[in-house]
Design a protein around this motif. Structure first.
Motif, PDB file in Angstrom:
ATOM      1  N   TYR A   1      39.794  39.254  51.674  1.00 41.24           N
ATOM      2  CA  TYR A   1      39.649  38.193  50.677  1.00 41.24           C
ATOM      3  C   TYR A   1      40.383  38.626  49.409  1.00 41.24           C
ATOM      4  CZ  TYR A   1      37.521  35.815  46.728  1.00 41.24           C
ATOM      5  OH  TYR A   1      37.326  35.141  45.552  1.00 41.24           O
TER       6      TYR A   1
ATOM      7  N   MET B   1      26.436  40.265  46.237  1.00 37.59           N
ATOM      8  CA  MET B   1      26.078  38.847  46.147  1.00 37.59           C
ATOM      9  C   MET B   1      26.524  38.106  47.403  1.00 37.59           C
ATOM     10  SD  MET B   1      27.258  36.207  43.196  1.00 37.59           S
ATOM     11  CE  MET B   1      28.957  36.083  43.660  1.00 37.59           C
TER      12      MET B   1
ATOM     13  N   GLN C   1      29.281  35.654  39.690  1.00 38.93           N
ATOM     14  CA  GLN C   1      28.094  36.412  40.023  1.00 38.93           C
ATOM     15  C   GLN C   1      27.040  36.250  38.937  1.00 38.93           C
ATOM     16  OE1 GLN C   1      27.265  41.031  40.245  1.00 38.93           O
ATOM     17  NE2 GLN C   1      29.364  40.540  40.570  1.00 38.93           N
TER      18      GLN C   1
ATOM     19  N   ARG D   1      27.448  47.965  34.761  1.00 38.59           N
ATOM     20  CA  ARG D   1      26.508  47.669  35.851  1.00 38.59           C
ATOM     21  C   ARG D   1      25.652  48.891  36.150  1.00 38.59           C
ATOM     22  NH1 ARG D   1      26.590  47.530  41.815  1.00 38.59           N
ATOM     23  NH2 ARG D   1      25.434  45.665  42.440  1.00 38.59           N
TER      24      ARG D   1
ATOM     25  N   ALA E   1      40.637  38.074  45.429  1.00 37.54           N
ATOM     26  CA  ALA E   1      39.976  37.491  44.251  1.00 37.54           C
ATOM     27  C   ALA E   1      40.945  36.658  43.415  1.00 37.54           C
ATOM     28  CB  ALA E   1      39.365  38.595  43.389  1.00 37.54           C
ATOM     29  N   MET E   2      42.253  36.952  43.482  1.00 37.08           N
ATOM     30  CA  MET E   2      43.240  36.185  42.715  1.00 37.08           C
ATOM     31  C   MET E   2      43.466  34.788  43.306  1.00 37.08           C
ATOM     32  SD  MET E   2      44.602  37.022  39.927  1.00 37.08           S
ATOM     33  CE  MET E   2      46.281  36.411  39.688  1.00 37.08           C
TER      34      MET E   2
ATOM     35  N   THR F   1      30.050  41.910  43.345  1.00 32.92           N
ATOM     36  CA  THR F   1      30.461  40.703  44.065  1.00 32.92           C
ATOM     37  C   THR F   1      30.092  40.793  45.550  1.00 32.92           C
ATOM     38  OG1 THR F   1      32.397  40.780  42.653  1.00 32.92           O
ATOM     39  CG2 THR F   1      32.415  39.140  44.401  1.00 32.92           C
TER      40      THR F   1
ATOM     41  N   ASP G   1      42.006  42.308  45.341  1.00 34.95           N
ATOM     42  CA  ASP G   1      42.691  41.482  44.354  1.00 34.95           C
ATOM     43  C   ASP G   1      44.183  41.802  44.486  1.00 34.95           C
ATOM     44  OD1 ASP G   1      43.906  40.628  41.967  1.00 34.95           O
ATOM     45  OD2 ASP G   1      42.076  40.950  40.802  1.00 34.95           O
ATOM     46  N   SER G   2      44.973  40.795  44.799  1.00 34.68           N
ATOM     47  CA  SER G   2      46.388  41.042  45.101  1.00 34.68           C
ATOM     48  C   SER G   2      47.210  41.388  43.863  1.00 34.68           C
ATOM     49  CB  SER G   2      46.996  39.842  45.831  1.00 34.68           C
ATOM     50  OG  SER G   2      46.861  38.687  45.028  1.00 34.68           O
ATOM     51  N   THR G   3      46.582  41.393  42.671  1.00 37.07           N
ATOM     52  CA  THR G   3      47.266  41.921  41.491  1.00 37.07           C
ATOM     53  C   THR G   3      47.591  43.400  41.723  1.00 37.07           C
ATOM     54  OG1 THR G   3      45.720  40.590  40.221  1.00 37.07           O
ATOM     55  CG2 THR G   3      47.107  42.071  38.962  1.00 37.07           C
ATOM     56  N   TYR G   4      46.727  44.046  42.495  1.00 37.57           N
ATOM     57  CA  TYR G   4      46.902  45.475  42.748  1.00 37.57           C
ATOM     58  C   TYR G   4      47.771  45.690  43.969  1.00 37.57           C
ATOM     59  CZ  TYR G   4      42.916  45.816  39.600  1.00 37.57           C
ATOM     60  OH  TYR G   4      42.091  45.718  38.523  1.00 37.57           O
TER      61      TYR G   4
ATOM     62  N   THR H   1      31.419  46.130  41.355  1.00 33.90           N
ATOM     63  CA  THR H   1      30.994  45.196  40.307  1.00 33.90           C
ATOM     64  C   THR H   1      29.960  44.192  40.801  1.00 33.90           C
ATOM     65  OG1 THR H   1      32.943  43.823  40.710  1.00 33.90           O
ATOM     66  CG2 THR H   1      33.100  45.410  38.940  1.00 33.90           C
TER      67      THR H   1
ATOM     68  N   GLY I   1      41.464  32.471  43.955  1.00 34.77           N
ATOM     69  CA  GLY I   1      40.648  31.399  43.405  1.00 34.77           C
ATOM     70  C   GLY I   1      39.702  30.791  44.431  1.00 34.77           C
ATOM     71  N   ASP I   2      39.818  31.187  45.693  1.00 32.47           N
ATOM     72  CA  ASP I   2      38.877  30.703  46.715  1.00 32.47           C
ATOM     73  C   ASP I   2      37.539  31.405  46.540  1.00 32.47           C
ATOM     74  OD1 ASP I   2      41.075  29.398  47.711  1.00 32.47           O
ATOM     75  OD2 ASP I   2      41.490  30.912  49.255  1.00 32.47           O
ATOM     76  N   MET I   3      36.509  30.834  47.146  1.00 31.47           N
ATOM     77  CA  MET I   3      35.211  31.484  47.122  1.00 31.47           C
ATOM     78  C   MET I   3      35.141  32.451  48.308  1.00 31.47           C
ATOM     79  SD  MET I   3      33.931  30.196  44.506  1.00 31.47           S
ATOM     80  CE  MET I   3      32.159  30.105  44.328  1.00 31.47           C
TER      81      MET I   3
ATOM     82  N   TYR J   1      24.405  42.019  33.660  1.00 29.50           N
ATOM     83  CA  TYR J   1      24.037  43.044  34.646  1.00 29.50           C
ATOM     84  C   TYR J   1      22.604  43.520  34.431  1.00 29.50           C
ATOM     85  CZ  TYR J   1      28.664  43.801  36.739  1.00 29.50           C
ATOM     86  OH  TYR J   1      29.825  43.670  37.438  1.00 29.50           O
TER      87      TYR J   1
ATOM     88  N   LYS K   1      56.378  45.162  38.114  1.00 29.07           N
ATOM     89  CA  LYS K   1      56.671  43.929  38.856  1.00 29.07           C
ATOM     90  C   LYS K   1      57.462  42.911  38.028  1.00 29.07           C
ATOM     91  CE  LYS K   1      52.323  43.979  41.404  1.00 29.07           C
ATOM     92  NZ  LYS K   1      51.032  43.305  41.368  1.00 29.07           N
TER      93      LYS K   1
END
Ligand SMILES: Cc1cc2nc3c(=O)[nH]c(=O)nc-3n(C[C@H](O)[C@H](O)[C@H](O)COP(=O)(O)OP(=O)(O)OC[C@H]3O[C@@H](n4cnc5c(N)ncnc54)[C@H](O)[C@@H]3O)c2cc1C
Ligand SMILES: Cc1cc2nc3c(=O)[nH]c(=O)nc-3n(C[C@H](O)[C@H](O)[C@H](O)COP(=O)(O)O)c2cc1C
Lengths: 153, 424
Positions: A123, A16, B59, B341, A125-126, A13, A92-95, A11, A128-130, B15, B214
Motif C-alpha cells: 500500500y 488501526m 488515524q 507516540r 500512503a502517497m 496506521t 510511502d512512494s516518496t521514499y 506511527t 491517497g487511497d484508504m 496519541y 529526484k
C-alpha cells in the motif's frame, strides 16, 4: 479458520488497519490480533494463518514494533517451518526504499522456514487511497488460498 | 466519570488520547485547541508535498469519530486573568486530569545583529504560511532570487525543497496555487543552506536529502565537507550528499555549507547579505531572503518555564499529580511524529497509575467549559470545514485550505459563508 493478525507499526496506521481487519474478518473466522512487539516468534501457532501487516520506517527499516520481533527471531534462530503467513506492507512512494520493511520481514520469516501464502501486497500512503481498500481484499484472497492448505493438514 | 482534558490537538495530544483510551478505560477525554481544526503540525507543519505523512490524521480522526473523544475548538489556554482565554486553574476545576500538549510554535530567533531586518523570516512562520495557518496565511513573503537558509535540520530541508520545486512538482499536494505561483514568480536562482555542524553530524535525515536528488533542475555544490574527515566517509549523510547531482548548468544552484556559524545579517531597508564564520574566515553571502530554521520555543513563556521548573518528572511529563505535559511542549522542539507516540504511551501509563491515588471527585468537564465560554466549536464543525476544503480543491491539488479564522469559524458554526466562490 484460525487467523493470527499481527502488526508492526511506528506511527500507528498499521495497528488501526488491523483493528478494522479484525472487525471485518471476525464474523467468519477465529481472529486473534497482536502487536509484533508483544509476540514471541517461537510461540507462533502452526494451526493459524498468520496475516502480517507491517509498515516501513527510517530509510527502509522495520518499524519500531517489528524490530524486537525480528531481533528475537534472529537471536533464537527459531525454526518456523510449520508456520504459514501472508504479508501486507504499508509504505510511502516518496521514499526510494518503498515498502522495504515488509519485504525484509517476509524474507526473514522465509529464511527461518515459514511458508509464504501468495505474494506480498503493498500500500502506498502517497496514493491517497484508504489502506483498507486493498488490505480487505488481500486478506480475503489469502485466506481463500490458505484454506485448502489448512484443510489438508 | 473521570474527566480528562488534553490541551492541544497535535500529534502528541492525539496519541496521548489514544493511549489513555486503553490505559484508563471508562474515562471521558476532551481535546481542546485554540483553533477550530485539529491535528496541529500535521496540518500546519508537515510539508504540503508530503501527503503520505499527513495521512496520519486519518488515524487521529477515529478518536473523535468512533472512540468517543470530544473535540473542543476555538479555546485558548492562557495566563490567569487574560481576557478571552481559559486559565489553567479554571481548566483544572473542570477536569480531574489536565495535559498540556501545546507544542512550541514560535521560531527561535537568530541571536544576531540584523536579525530584525525585513527579509529575515523564521521557518515556522514560512511553513505555516505555505500551510495556510490562520496566524500567518495573509502575508506573502517577498522571496527574491537568492535565498540563504540558516540551519540544516529536516525543517530546513523542507523549506529548501519547497522553494526549489517547480510548479508541476506540487501536483497531488495541498499547497495552494497562490503559493506555488508566488514561489515560481520569485525566479529563485540560488539557495545556500548553512549549518555549524560537520556534514556527518548535520541534523537532517539522509532520506530528506535523497528526495532532493529526484529534482532534475537543481545542481548541488558543497563547502566545508573536509570537516567530516576521512573517518566518516561511509556515513549515511555524506553518502546522500555525494549522490546529489553536481551544480553545472542547472536552473537552481544549491550550496550546502558545513562548519559555518552565522555572525551577522546586513542590509539597509532589507537584508542584503548574511555573514558567517568558517574556521576563522568570514564568508559573506549576498542574498534577498534569509530563512532561519534553528528550532522553536514556547509562545507562553511564563507558563511553560514555571511548570517545567517545578515538575515532578519533566522527562516523562509529570508536572504534578493531575497536571501533565506532552509532546514538544514537554520535551522541546525535537523529534518526529512517531516519537510522540512512544512518549504518549509512557505518559498514559503514568497517568493511569496516578489516578489510582487521586481522590474521587465529580467534575463536569465540557459542561463546565460550555457554561463559561462562548464560541466553542466541535468536531462536527471541523468536519464542515474539511468538507468545504475538499469540495473547493482545484486541479492538481487534494485540498484547498480555508486560511482565514473568521471563515473557519463561520463554516464550523454551520452558517452559510458569504464567500464569492461558494455563492454559485
Ligand atoms: C515545519 C515542520 C515540519 C515537520 N515535518 C515533520 C514530518 O514530516 N514528519 C514528522 O514525523 N515530524 C515532522 N515535524 C515534527 C512534528 O510536527 C512534531 O513532532 C509534532 O507535531 C509535535 O506534536 P505536538 O502535539 O507536541 O505539537 P503541535 O503539533 O505543535 O500541536 C500543538 C497544538 O496545540 C495547539 N495550541 C497551541 N497553543 C495553544 C493554547 N494556548 N491553547 C490551546 N491550544 C493551543 C495548537 O493549535 C496545536 O494544534 C515537523 C515539524 C515542523 C515544525
Ligand atoms: C520518518 C518516516 C520514514 C519513512 N520511511 C519510509 C521508507 O523508507 N519506505 C517506505 O515505503 N515508507 C516509509 N515511510 C512511510 C510509512 O511506512 C507509512 O506512512 C506507513 O503508512 C506508516 O505506517 P505505521 O503508522 O503503521 O508505522 C516513512 C514514514 C516516516 C514518517
Amino acid at each position: 479458520m484460525k487467523i493470527a493478525l499481527l502488526y508492526g507499526t511506528e506511527t500507528g496506521t498499521t495497528e488501526m488497519l488491523c483493528e478494522d481487519l479484525e472487525g471485518h474478518l471476525g464474523g467468519d473466522h477465529e481472529v486473534e490480533m497482536a502487536d509484533l512487539g508483544d509476540t514471541d516468534p517461537t510461540s507462533l501457532d502452526g494451526d493459524s494463518l498468520h496475516l502480517i501487516l507491517c509498515s516501513t520506517y527510517g530509510d527502509g527499516e522495520l518499524p519500531a514494533t517489528a524490530q524486537p520481533f525480528a531481533q528475537a527471531l534472529i537471536d533464537a534462530g527459531a525454526d518456523l517451518s510449520g508456520i504459514r503467513f501472508a504479508i501486507f506492507g504499508l509504505g510511502d512512494s516518496t521514499y526510494e526504499t518503498f515498502n522495504e520493511g515488509s519485504q525484509k520481514l517476509a524474507e526473514l520469516l522465509v529464511k527461518h522456514g515459514a511458508k509464504q501464502v501468495g505474494d506480498r501486497t503493498t500500500y502506498d500512503a502517497m496514493s491517497g487511497d484508504m489502506p483498507e481498500d486493498s488490505a480487505f481484499p488481500w486478506a480475503e484472497e489469502r485466506i481463500a488460498e490458505a484454506e485448502p492448505l489448512f484443510a489438508a493438514s | 466519570m473521570i474527566q480528562i482534558a488534553i490541551v492541544g490537538a497535535g500529534p502528541s495530544g492525539c496519541y496521548l488520547a489514544q493511549a489513555l483510551l486503553k490505559a484508563v478505560p471508562g474515562a471521558h477525554i476532551d481535546i481542546l485547541d485554540r483553533l477550530p481544526v485539529p491535528f496541529g503540525l500535521v496540518r500546519y507543519g508537515v510539508a504540503p508535498d508530503h501527503q503520505g505523512t499527513k495521512a496520519v490524521a486519518r488515524q487521529f480522526a477515529r478518536l473523535f469519530e468512533k472512540q468517543g473523544v470530544g473535540f473542543i475548538g476555538n479555546v485558548t489556554l492562557g495566563q490567569e486573568g487574560e481576557g478571552g482565554t481559559l486559565s489553567l486553574s479554571e481548566l483544572q476545576s473542570a477536569y480531574d486530569v489536565v495535559v498540556l500538549a501545546l507544542g512550541l510554535p514560535k521560531d527561535r530567533a537568530l541571536p544576531l545583529p540584523g536579525a530584525a531586518l525585513p527579509g529575515v523570516i523564521g521557518a515556522g512562520q514560512l511553513t505555516r504560511h505555505w500551510n495556510d495557518h490562520p496566524d500567518d496565511s495573509a502575508s506573502l513573503p517577498d522571496l527574491g532570487r537568492r535565498v540563504v537558509i540558516v540551519g540544516q535540520g529536516n525543517v530546513a530541508i523542507d523549506v529548501l525543497r519547497i522553494l526549489a520545486k517547480r510548479a508541476e512538482h506540487f501536483d497531488g499536494s495541498d499547497l495552494a496555487h497562490r503559493h506555488s505561483d508566488h514561489i515560481a514568480a520569485a525566479g529563485i536562482e540560488s539557495i545556500d543552506i548553512l549549518g555549524r555542524s560537520p556534514a556527518h553530524e548535520a541534523k537532517f535525515d539522509p532520506v530528506m536529502v535523497k528526495e532532493l536528488a529526484k529534482l532534475p533542475h537543481m545542481g548541488f555544490a558543497f563547502e566545508g565537507l573536509a570537516h567530516s574527515g576521512a573517518a566518516s566517509q561511509d556515513d549515511a549523510r555524506l553518502e546522500a550528499l555525494a549522490n546529489l547531482p553536481a551544480a553545472a548548468d542547472h536552473d537552481i544552484r544549491v550550496t550546502f555549507h558545513f562548519g559555518a556559524t552565522p555572525t551577522r545579517l546586513t542590509g539597509t531597508d532589507r537584508v542584503s547579505a548574511a555573514q558567517f564564520d568558517c574556521d576563522g574566515a568570514e564568508l559573506s553571502l549576498p542574498c534577498d531572503t534569509v530563512v532561519s530554521a534553528i528550532g522553536f520555543e514556547t509562545h507562553v513563556p511564563g507558563l511553560r518555564d514555571d511548570l517545567l521548573a517545578g515538575a515532578e518528572d519533566a522527562a516523562l511529563g509529570v508536572l504534578r499529580p493531575g497536571l501533565y505535559a506532552a509532546g514538544w511542549f514537554a520535551r522541546g522542539p525535537r523529534g518526529t511524529i512517531p516519537e510522540n507516540r512512544q512518549a504518549a504511551q509512557a505518559l498514559a501509563a503514568r497517568i493511569a497509575q496516578d489516578l489510582g491515588t487521586l481522590p474521587k471527585t465529580s467534575k463536569t468537564g465540557a459542561a463546565a467549559l460550555a457554561a463559561r465560554l462562548s464560541g466553542l466549536t466541535d468536531y462536527a464543525g471541523w468536519q464542515r470545514i474539511d468538507a468545504a476544503e475538499l469540495a473547493a480543491c482545484d486541479a492538481g491539488r487534494v485540498r484547498a485550505k480555508v486560511a482565514d479564522l473568521t471563515d473557519m469559524l463561520t463554516l464550523a458554526a454551520g452558517r452559510a459563508q458569504d464567500h464569492p466562490e461558494t455563492e454559485t
